[in-house]
Design a protein around this motif. Structure first.
Motif, PDB file in Angstrom:
ATOM      1  N   CYS A  94      46.714  27.216  47.714  1.00  0.00           N
ATOM      2  CA  CYS A  94      47.091  28.366  46.895  1.00  0.00           C
ATOM      3  C   CYS A  94      48.411  28.101  46.172  1.00  0.00           C
ATOM      4  O   CYS A  94      49.409  27.719  46.784  1.00  0.00           O
ATOM      5  N   LYS A 221      34.949  31.147  43.711  1.00  0.00           N
ATOM      6  CA  LYS A 221      35.878  32.257  43.921  1.00  0.00           C
ATOM      7  C   LYS A 221      36.785  31.939  45.104  1.00  0.00           C
ATOM      8  O   LYS A 221      36.323  31.554  46.171  1.00  0.00           O
ATOM      9  N   LYS A 223      39.996  33.150  47.632  1.00  0.00           N
ATOM     10  CA  LYS A 223      40.855  34.204  48.161  1.00  0.00           C
ATOM     11  C   LYS A 223      41.710  33.599  49.263  1.00  0.00           C
ATOM     12  O   LYS A 223      41.204  33.087  50.260  1.00  0.00           O
ATOM     13  N   CYS A 224      43.015  33.641  49.054  1.00  0.00           N
ATOM     14  CA  CYS A 224      43.948  33.038  49.998  1.00  0.00           C
ATOM     15  C   CYS A 224      44.047  33.904  51.263  1.00  0.00           C
ATOM     16  O   CYS A 224      44.354  35.100  51.163  1.00  0.00           O
ATOM     17  N   ASN A 228      46.437  36.779  50.272  1.00  0.00           N
ATOM     18  CA  ASN A 228      45.351  37.600  49.707  1.00  0.00           C
ATOM     19  C   ASN A 228      45.196  37.476  48.192  1.00  0.00           C
ATOM     20  O   ASN A 228      44.536  38.296  47.558  1.00  0.00           O
ATOM     21  N   TYR A 229      45.815  36.461  47.610  1.00  0.00           N
ATOM     22  CA  TYR A 229      45.680  36.229  46.171  1.00  0.00           C
ATOM     23  C   TYR A 229      44.243  35.771  45.873  1.00  0.00           C
ATOM     24  O   TYR A 229      43.659  34.974  46.601  1.00  0.00           O
ATOM     25  N   GLU A 230      43.676  36.293  44.775  1.00  0.00           N
ATOM     26  CA  GLU A 230      42.302  35.949  44.401  1.00  0.00           C
ATOM     27  C   GLU A 230      42.267  35.369  42.987  1.00  0.00           C
ATOM     28  O   GLU A 230      42.978  35.823  42.104  1.00  0.00           O
ATOM     29  N   GLU A 231      41.432  34.371  42.812  1.00  0.00           N
ATOM     30  CA  GLU A 231      41.184  33.808  41.485  1.00  0.00           C
ATOM     31  C   GLU A 231      39.895  33.004  41.531  1.00  0.00           C
ATOM     32  O   GLU A 231      39.354  32.722  42.608  1.00  0.00           O
ATOM     33  N   GLU A 232      39.395  32.644  40.349  1.00  0.00           N
ATOM     34  CA  GLU A 232      38.237  31.759  40.263  1.00  0.00           C
ATOM     35  C   GLU A 232      38.728  30.393  39.823  1.00  0.00           C
ATOM     36  O   GLU A 232      39.395  30.267  38.797  1.00  0.00           O
TER      37      GLU A 232
END
Length: 243
Positions: A94, A221, A223-224, A228-232
């Protein structure tokens, strides 16, 4: 004399032509090459090993060095799936910026593991992609895709030199309403002069050609679990499938 082991034969269609290519899996002798390349941690050595293994394992008459780079990636990915296993395990770190206990900005560095099936990855194709660039109503260029052979020539060049060489090397021919002018029949100086005479909007058309070439990639997809960081994220490139 010892008996010989039967080796399965597989087939994959090239993206550029749809031509079926037969190949065998890596054998122990090829796996040894991969191990030596992995130990050296030299990117050039890795590319050379992949090139040699492809030449060893492809059973049809084909010049590996002149294949478009996306064909090579697709061929290698399928060969890797058939030789090792279809499922690839990757880890992603991340890069999200978070506050530490002292209130300072730091990189999160949480990691997530991914599993995906190599044989389920289909090449990405843009429906409006074309290898023909119209410069004026009566003048245009037909391009060819970058190849392994081209990439090897660029290894020691700086970024500006690479751009110039790529543009020149990817010209197949120039045409007007009366004639076709093949790049192989022109000098490097003539081609450079032709490129230099273009407007910026013409160079953007070159960029569009390279941007829309077929790609071997997988969108995942992320999600850390730490912040809790999310990205594609997009996974692509032979290095991700190197064993």
């Amino acid at each position: 004399m010892l008996p010989k082991l039967d080796v399965p034969i597989y087939e994959v269609k090239l993206i550029s032509t749809g031509k079926p290519i037969r190949f065998r899996p890596f054998l122990v002798k090829e796996q040894k090459l991969f191990l030596m390349a992995a130990e050296s941690e030299d990117a050039k050595e890795t590319i050379n090993v992949i090139r040699q293994v492809l030449k060893n394992c492809v059973l049809d008459e084909i010049d590996i060095d002149t294949l478009p780079t996306f064909d090579l990636e697709f061929l290698f990915m399928n060969m890797r799936a058939r030789s090792v296993e279809e499922i690839v395990d990757l880890k992603y770190k991340c890069n999200n910026v978070v506050k530490n206990e002292e209130g300072e900005d730091v990189q999160c560095s949480g990691t997530v593991g991914f599993k995906f099936n190599l044989l389920e990855i289909e090449p990405t194709k843009h429906p409006d992609h074309t290898n023909q660039i119209k410069l004026t109503e009566n003048l245009g260029i037909t391009l060819k895709y970058p190849t392994f052979e081209m990439i090897k020539k660029y290894e020691d060049l700086d970024e500006n030199e690479v751009l110039s060489r790529v543009l020149i090397d990817c010209i197949e021919y120039i045409f007007d309403k009366d004639q076709i002018y093949y790049a192989k029949d022109s000098t490097k100086e003539e081609l450079e002069e032709f490129i230099d005479s273009m407007q910026q909007k013409d160079l953007e058309k070159f960029k569009d050609f390279f941007d829309k070439m077929p790609e071997i990639k997988k969108d995942v997809k992320f999600k850390c679990p730490k912040c809790n960081y999310e990205e594609e994220i997009t996974i692509k490139g032979m290095q991700n499938f190197f064993v």
